[in-house]
Design an enzyme around this catalytic site. Structure first.
Site, PDB file in Angstrom:
ATOM      1  N   ARG A 180       0.835  -1.200   0.000  1.00 42.36           N
ATOM      2  CA  ARG A 180       0.000   0.000   0.000  1.00 42.36           C
ATOM      3  C   ARG A 180       0.873   1.256   0.000  1.00 42.36           C
ATOM      4  O   ARG A 180       2.069   1.192   0.219  1.00 42.36           O
ATOM      5  CB  ARG A 180      -0.921   0.002   1.223  1.00 42.36           C
ATOM      6  CG  ARG A 180      -1.999  -1.062   1.189  1.00 42.36           C
ATOM      7  CD  ARG A 180      -2.753  -1.157   2.514  1.00 42.36           C
ATOM      8  NE  ARG A 180      -1.927  -1.740   3.567  1.00 42.36           N
ATOM      9  CZ  ARG A 180      -2.324  -1.935   4.822  1.00 42.36           C
ATOM     10  NH1 ARG A 180      -3.548  -1.554   5.173  1.00 42.36           N
ATOM     11  NH2 ARG A 180      -1.525  -2.484   5.703  1.00 42.36           N
TER      12      ARG A 180
ATOM     13  N   LYS B  11       1.842   1.937   7.281  1.00 47.30           N
ATOM     14  CA  LYS B  11       2.252   1.135   8.433  1.00 47.30           C
ATOM     15  C   LYS B  11       3.213   1.906   9.326  1.00 47.30           C
ATOM     16  O   LYS B  11       3.813   2.895   8.920  1.00 47.30           O
ATOM     17  CB  LYS B  11       2.893  -0.178   7.980  1.00 47.30           C
ATOM     18  CG  LYS B  11       1.921  -1.124   7.296  1.00 47.30           C
ATOM     19  CD  LYS B  11       0.712  -1.449   8.182  1.00 47.30           C
ATOM     20  CE  LYS B  11       1.059  -2.249   9.406  1.00 47.30           C
ATOM     21  NZ  LYS B  11      -0.128  -2.522  10.258  1.00 47.30           N
TER      22      LYS B  11
ATOM     23  N   TYR C  81      -0.928   4.238  10.611  1.00 48.99           N
ATOM     24  CA  TYR C  81      -1.276   3.262  11.639  1.00 48.99           C
ATOM     25  C   TYR C  81      -0.061   3.078  12.535  1.00 48.99           C
ATOM     26  O   TYR C  81       1.058   2.892  12.043  1.00 48.99           O
ATOM     27  CB  TYR C  81      -1.665   1.923  11.013  1.00 48.99           C
ATOM     28  CG  TYR C  81      -2.990   1.927  10.290  1.00 48.99           C
ATOM     29  CD1 TYR C  81      -4.183   2.090  10.985  1.00 48.99           C
ATOM     30  CD2 TYR C  81      -3.059   1.765   8.910  1.00 48.99           C
ATOM     31  CE1 TYR C  81      -5.402   2.105  10.330  1.00 48.99           C
ATOM     32  CE2 TYR C  81      -4.265   1.767   8.248  1.00 48.99           C
ATOM     33  CZ  TYR C  81      -5.445   1.940   8.958  1.00 48.99           C
ATOM     34  OH  TYR C  81      -6.648   1.952   8.301  1.00 48.99           O
TER      35      TYR C  81
ATOM     36  N   HIS D 266      -0.446   1.423  16.229  1.00 52.02           N
ATOM     37  CA  HIS D 266      -0.636   0.233  17.072  1.00 52.02           C
ATOM     38  C   HIS D 266       0.418   0.152  18.171  1.00 52.02           C
ATOM     39  O   HIS D 266       1.075  -0.875  18.367  1.00 52.02           O
ATOM     40  CB  HIS D 266      -0.619  -1.032  16.209  1.00 52.02           C
ATOM     41  CG  HIS D 266      -1.665  -1.059  15.137  1.00 52.02           C
ATOM     42  ND1 HIS D 266      -3.010  -1.137  15.418  1.00 52.02           N
ATOM     43  CD2 HIS D 266      -1.568  -0.991  13.782  1.00 52.02           C
ATOM     44  CE1 HIS D 266      -3.700  -1.129  14.281  1.00 52.02           C
ATOM     45  NE2 HIS D 266      -2.851  -1.034  13.283  1.00 52.02           N
TER      46      HIS D 266
ATOM     47  N   GLU E  67      -5.795   4.524  13.751  1.00 53.10           N
ATOM     48  CA  GLU E  67      -6.703   3.578  14.392  1.00 53.10           C
ATOM     49  C   GLU E  67      -7.464   4.147  15.582  1.00 53.10           C
ATOM     50  O   GLU E  67      -8.409   3.509  16.062  1.00 53.10           O
ATOM     51  CB  GLU E  67      -5.953   2.308  14.824  1.00 53.10           C
ATOM     52  CG  GLU E  67      -4.966   2.487  15.951  1.00 53.10           C
ATOM     53  CD  GLU E  67      -3.560   2.791  15.487  1.00 53.10           C
ATOM     54  OE1 GLU E  67      -2.633   2.675  16.305  1.00 53.10           O
ATOM     55  OE2 GLU E  67      -3.379   3.157  14.293  1.00 53.10           O
TER      56      GLU E  67
ATOM     57  N   ASP F 192      -2.315  -6.950  15.166  1.00 53.34           N
ATOM     58  CA  ASP F 192      -1.694  -5.629  15.263  1.00 53.34           C
ATOM     59  C   ASP F 192      -1.753  -5.080  16.678  1.00 53.34           C
ATOM     60  O   ASP F 192      -0.893  -4.287  17.084  1.00 53.34           O
ATOM     61  CB  ASP F 192      -2.387  -4.642  14.318  1.00 53.34           C
ATOM     62  CG  ASP F 192      -1.768  -4.647  12.928  1.00 53.34           C
ATOM     63  OD1 ASP F 192      -0.610  -5.039  12.805  1.00 53.34           O
ATOM     64  OD2 ASP F 192      -2.453  -4.249  11.978  1.00 53.34           O
TER      65      ASP F 192
END
Length: 371
Positions: free
Chosen positions: A15, A75, A94, A96, A118, A270
């Protein structure tokens, strides 16, 4: 503002943070966008398309990180990228962090402004930047489970939908949120016997109204989880607590009692995973066995369908990227309390209560940092 889009380097992550259409919106407002060469190629987005949208193509990640005030990724930054971060730089991706104390420490030490997709909220308390990837992951979970149930892949050799005269597979889904709902839709559509567990009776009621007897619902408590998991051929873990570590609902002892050749797909990996036996895997090596049960715990599942996932993600993130670029991170967060919920690290502090609790650290609330 100077905005950067580096190429993702996590294992088999295809991505990209911004599409050419998103770049066009930013450059039309006078912002400078630098895109690393080849960043969108795996998602079908070539450098020429970015240049046509007004982006500057730069040769490597170091130049993107060094020259830009706002980094838009997909990511969490990998170790080599963490070394390139600097104080005051805005990172929108993101993160996490609840399951990654080392990354949290790196962001604190760098003084980076870490805003996580998120935990950005919507007007009804939903998670609109997580939702599109949850939709993708929920559907992929069933595809992956069906594939790994094949004997040649280490499964028990069961066809998800069965055939006339032969029973279909038993699919158990833990969690009736976006991932669980999408997984139920896919599994039921393929003809599997589907059971969804959740503690929210209202969500179970909604599923029942939509699917009737094609999807069975159960209240989630230890006994129901145990009975459902022991009878399952495929279990999909999709429980989410925003910002916090996922609860472990299936113990090692319970996994040991499951059918041999059954498959566990942990979409919550995740956030630490909801099976005690889970550990993160990659698209290169996606599975491992524990007590004869096959585990699929890929931490970036939507990366496998990068073109679909990138477009879906940009549709959700673009308005926030525009706000951050137009107003700066402080004013954008003062104006939008939902975007403010995405702030997890700022000026060396953890600013999200659930993340701080998961990491065992003190929390300095976002409003205090902004003040």
């Amino acid at each position: 503002m100077r905005i950067g889009v580096p190429k993702e380097i996590k294992n088999h992550e295809y991505r990209v943070g911004l599409t050419p259409a998103s770049v066009r919106e930013l450059t039309a407002r006078g912002h400078t966008v630098r895109v690393q060469a080849g960043a969108g190629e795996a998602a079908g987005l070539g450098d020429g398309q970015y240049q046509a949208a007004g982006a500057q193509i730069v040769p490597d990640a170091a130049e993107v990180f060094a020259a830009c005030d706002l980094l838009v990724k997909v990511k969490e930054p990998q170790p080599s990228e963490q070394a390139l971060l600097r104080a005051g730089q805005i990172l929108f991706t993101y993160l996490h962090l609840a399951a990654d104390p080392a990354l949290a420490a790196a962001l604190q030490q760098a003084g980076t402004i870490g805003i996580a997709y998120e935990t950005v909220t919507g007007p009804g308390g939903e998670l609109p930047l997580l939702a599109p990837m949850s939709e993708v992951a929920g559907r992929l979970a069933v595809q992956a489970g069906a594939f790994y149930l094949q004997k040649s892949q280490g499964g028990m050799g069961v066809l998800l939908g069965g055939v006339p005269g032969v029973a279909p597979a038993q699919v158990v889904i833990l969690g009736a949120g976006t991932v669980g709902t999408q997984a139920a839709q896919m599994a039921a559509g393929l003809g599997a016997l589907v059971t969804v567990l959740d503690t929210r009776v209202d969500r179970l009621r909604q599923l029942d109204l939509v699917w009737g007897n094609r999807v069975h619902t159960l209240f989630s408590h230890a006994q129901n989880i145990e009975e459902a998991v022991l009878g399952a051929d495929l279990v999909i873990g999709s429980v989410l607590v925003p910002g916090a570590r996922a609860p472990r609902l299936v113990s090692r002892a319970l996994v040991a009692r499951m059918k041999k050749g059954a498959v566990l797909v942990d979409v919550a990996i995740d956030q630490g995973g909801c099976f005690e036996t889970s550990r993160p895997t990659t698209h290169a090596e996606p599975t491992f066995l524990v007590d004869g049960v096959l585990h699929y715990c890929v931490a970036n599942m939507p990366g496998a369908v990068a073109r679909t996932a990138t477009q879906a993600l940009n549709h959700a993130t673009l308005r926030h990227v525009l706000a951050l670029a137009d107003q700066g991170w402080q004013q954008a967060m003062r104006d939008d309390p939902h975007l403010r919920q995405g702030l997890q690290v700022a000026r060396g502090h953890i600013t999200h209560a659930a993340v701080a609790h998961a990491l065992g650290l003190d929390c300095v609330p976002a409003h205090a940092v902004l003040a």
